[in-house]
Design a protein around this motif. Structure first.
Motif, PDB file in Angstrom:
ATOM      1  N   GLY A 119     -25.915  23.022 -31.332  1.00 52.93           N
ATOM      2  CA  GLY A 119     -25.235  24.148 -30.732  1.00 52.93           C
ATOM      3  C   GLY A 119     -23.759  23.858 -30.527  1.00 52.93           C
ATOM      4  O   GLY A 119     -23.259  22.787 -30.888  1.00 52.93           O
ATOM      5  N   THR A 120     -23.063  24.823 -29.919  1.00 52.53           N
ATOM      6  CA  THR A 120     -21.635  24.722 -29.663  1.00 52.53           C
ATOM      7  C   THR A 120     -21.337  25.228 -28.261  1.00 52.53           C
ATOM      8  O   THR A 120     -21.872  26.261 -27.848  1.00 52.53           O
ATOM      9  N   ILE A 121     -20.477  24.500 -27.533  1.00 51.22           N
ATOM     10  CA  ILE A 121     -20.002  24.969 -26.235  1.00 51.22           C
ATOM     11  C   ILE A 121     -18.792  25.859 -26.474  1.00 51.22           C
ATOM     12  O   ILE A 121     -17.813  25.437 -27.109  1.00 51.22           O
ATOM     13  N   LEU A 122     -18.854  27.093 -25.965  1.00 48.00           N
ATOM     14  CA  LEU A 122     -17.807  28.078 -26.211  1.00 48.00           C
ATOM     15  C   LEU A 122     -17.312  28.677 -24.895  1.00 48.00           C
ATOM     16  O   LEU A 122     -18.078  28.797 -23.930  1.00 48.00           O
ATOM     17  N   PRO A 123     -16.045  29.092 -24.853  1.00 46.02           N
ATOM     18  CA  PRO A 123     -15.604  29.881 -23.706  1.00 46.02           C
ATOM     19  C   PRO A 123     -16.336  31.218 -23.687  1.00 46.02           C
ATOM     20  O   PRO A 123     -16.815  31.697 -24.732  1.00 46.02           O
ATOM     21  N   THR A 130     -12.138  40.412 -30.557  1.00 46.20           N
ATOM     22  CA  THR A 130     -12.717  41.269 -29.523  1.00 46.20           C
ATOM     23  C   THR A 130     -11.886  41.285 -28.247  1.00 46.20           C
ATOM     24  O   THR A 130     -11.602  42.338 -27.680  1.00 46.20           O
ATOM     25  N   PHE A 131     -11.479  40.106 -27.806  1.00 41.99           N
ATOM     26  CA  PHE A 131     -10.842  39.998 -26.494  1.00 41.99           C
ATOM     27  C   PHE A 131      -9.319  39.861 -26.554  1.00 41.99           C
ATOM     28  O   PHE A 131      -8.656  39.856 -25.514  1.00 41.99           O
ATOM     29  N   ASN A 132      -8.775  39.736 -27.758  1.00 38.59           N
ATOM     30  CA  ASN A 132      -7.329  39.671 -27.942  1.00 38.59           C
ATOM     31  C   ASN A 132      -6.713  38.601 -27.031  1.00 38.59           C
ATOM     32  O   ASN A 132      -7.166  37.464 -27.019  1.00 38.59           O
ATOM     33  N   ASP A 136      -6.744  33.748 -24.068  1.00 37.37           N
ATOM     34  CA  ASP A 136      -5.751  32.788 -23.597  1.00 37.37           C
ATOM     35  C   ASP A 136      -5.559  32.839 -22.084  1.00 37.37           C
ATOM     36  O   ASP A 136      -5.008  31.901 -21.504  1.00 37.37           O
ATOM     37  N   THR A 137      -5.984  33.900 -21.456  1.00 36.25           N
ATOM     38  CA  THR A 137      -5.748  34.050 -20.013  1.00 36.25           C
ATOM     39  C   THR A 137      -6.988  33.785 -19.161  1.00 36.25           C
ATOM     40  O   THR A 137      -6.884  33.709 -17.939  1.00 36.25           O
TER      41      THR A 137
END
Length: 389
Positions: A119-123, A130-132, A136-137
């Motif tokens: 698997g992968t750990i993702l934000p 999608t979130f533009n 980054d914020t």
């Protein structure tokens, strides 16, 4: 012994590569214990394991007391499944202290009741399409990441069907690179590089038939990253304990990726004055590059041993690590330097004879100033041996 100590760099790096290939976050260390114990047996040492798997390997010396201990830890950072989410992903909690900033994008293995999944750990917001700018914020932290398993999993129920559940161990891929210029980049160099240092020191001692004045215990712990480390690994014969772990090369620190970095204190306070002084002098006498440092946000196996009630002198020798507990980098020069120091320390003569006993009188007790030591020496010379003084 007149023959110079010859640490084998190929043996050291081969052991480090092997160790990095074995997943061992705290709580999941059995296979790393098996690998290390078998390697110690190949080197001819008597190996004993505690109930949970801490290793105690004895290399006999001329006397049993005051024995010396050298310790590193097999466990690494990692994560654990905190919750199964309705979107078919997992909330995580860290194993050990490390930032979720370094977890983002990590490839991992999930050890479930039905097998190992990748698997992968993702934000939480991972798609820029999608979130533009929100990618980054968004904040950084463990509540803001999730684990995506590489299997069909769209709902919480799917995770349960896969055999994944709360509490499952998640091991982070080390992704090691061994460069020709001596640099090594990988996760989990803390403290698998320390283990490799100890094995390389032992290999040199066995190959060169190095004699030691007292027994040395080579200890490998399994819970240092969560603070318990050497709490249950020592025996009463051990009077001095030298931990081998990572130093922190960062702004404001004296640690370097070359030579030995001798830690004079960590967050638990100063290391033993006499043992640290001896290790520094060995470096100077043997031409081993050395620098001293103090770590404010750091503890090691030495701290857990003392906190568990072991009345031992402690010291910490380190190899400089850039970006510790993140994407770590070290240099082979530091590993070789620390291995050489470990051998020369094991070979060195005992300076504090009264350490052979856990409790004794004032006679032979240490000094920490030169003037007082000279006065005590003069007083000792004035005593008539025939009086029994």
């Amino acid at each position: 012994m007149n023959e110079p100590i010859n640490i084998d760099p190929a043996y050291l790096t081969d052991r480090l590569k092997d160790l990095l290939s074995v997943a061992s976050p705290t709580g999941f260390t059995d296979e790393a214990v098996r690998y290390t114990a078998r390697e110690l047996e190949k080197l001819g040492l008597d190996v004993m394991l505690t109930r949970r798997g801490a290793i105690r390997a004895l290399r006999p010396g001329a006397a049993r007391r005051p024995a010396r201990g050298i310790v590193s830890h097999l466990d690494t950072l990692g994560a654990q499944v905190k919750a199964l989410k309705d979107n078919g992903r997992m909330e995580l909690v860290s194993i050990g202290h490390w930032s979720a900033r370094f977890a983002e994008g990590a490839r991992v293995s999930i050890f479930s009741s039905k097998g190992i999944y990748r698997g992968t750990i993702l934000p939480l917001k991972a798609s820029g399409h999608t979130f533009n700018e929100e990618i980054d914020t968004q904040p950084s932290g463990w509540p803001y990441v999730e684990l995506r398993v590489d299997a069909l999993s769209r709902h919480r129920h799917d995770l349960l069907q896969l055999g994944i559940d709360v509490g499952d161990i998640v091991a982070v891929d080390p992704q090691p690179e061994f460069l020709e210029n001596g640099f090594i980049v990988s996760r989990h160099l803390d403290d698998k590089a320390g283990v490799a240092i100890m094995l390389a020191a032992l290999e040199a001692m066995q190959r060169q038939e190095v004699a030691t004045p007292v027994d040395t215990y080579w200890l490998f712990t399994i819970g240092e990253e969560v603070g318990v480390g050497a709490s249950a690994a020592l025996v009463p014969e051990i009077a001095s304990l030298v931990a081998v772990d990572n130093g922190t090369t960062a702004p404001g620190q004296a640690s370097q990726e070359f030579g030995v970095t001798l830690a004079m204190a960590d967050q638990t306070g100063p290391f033993d004055y006499h043992l640290s002084k001896k290790l520094h002098q060995i470096c100077l006498d043997q031409g081993i590059p050395v620098q001293k440092d103090v770590f404010r946000y750091y503890r090691s196996d030495a701290a857990s041993a003392v906190e568990a009630g072991h009345d031992v002198r402690t010291a910490l020798i380190t190899f400089g690590v850039d970006a510790s507990h993140g994407y770590e980098r070290i240099h082979l020069h530091a590993l070789m330097s620390n291995a050489k120091l470990a051998v020369h320390y094991a070979m060195s003569e005992v300076q504090i004879g009264r350490d052979a006993e856990e409790i004794s009188g004032l006679r032979g007790f240490t000094h920490q100033t030169v003037a007082e030591a000279e006065q005590d020496l003069e007083a000792t010379q004035e005593i008539d041996p025939s009086t029994g003084g």
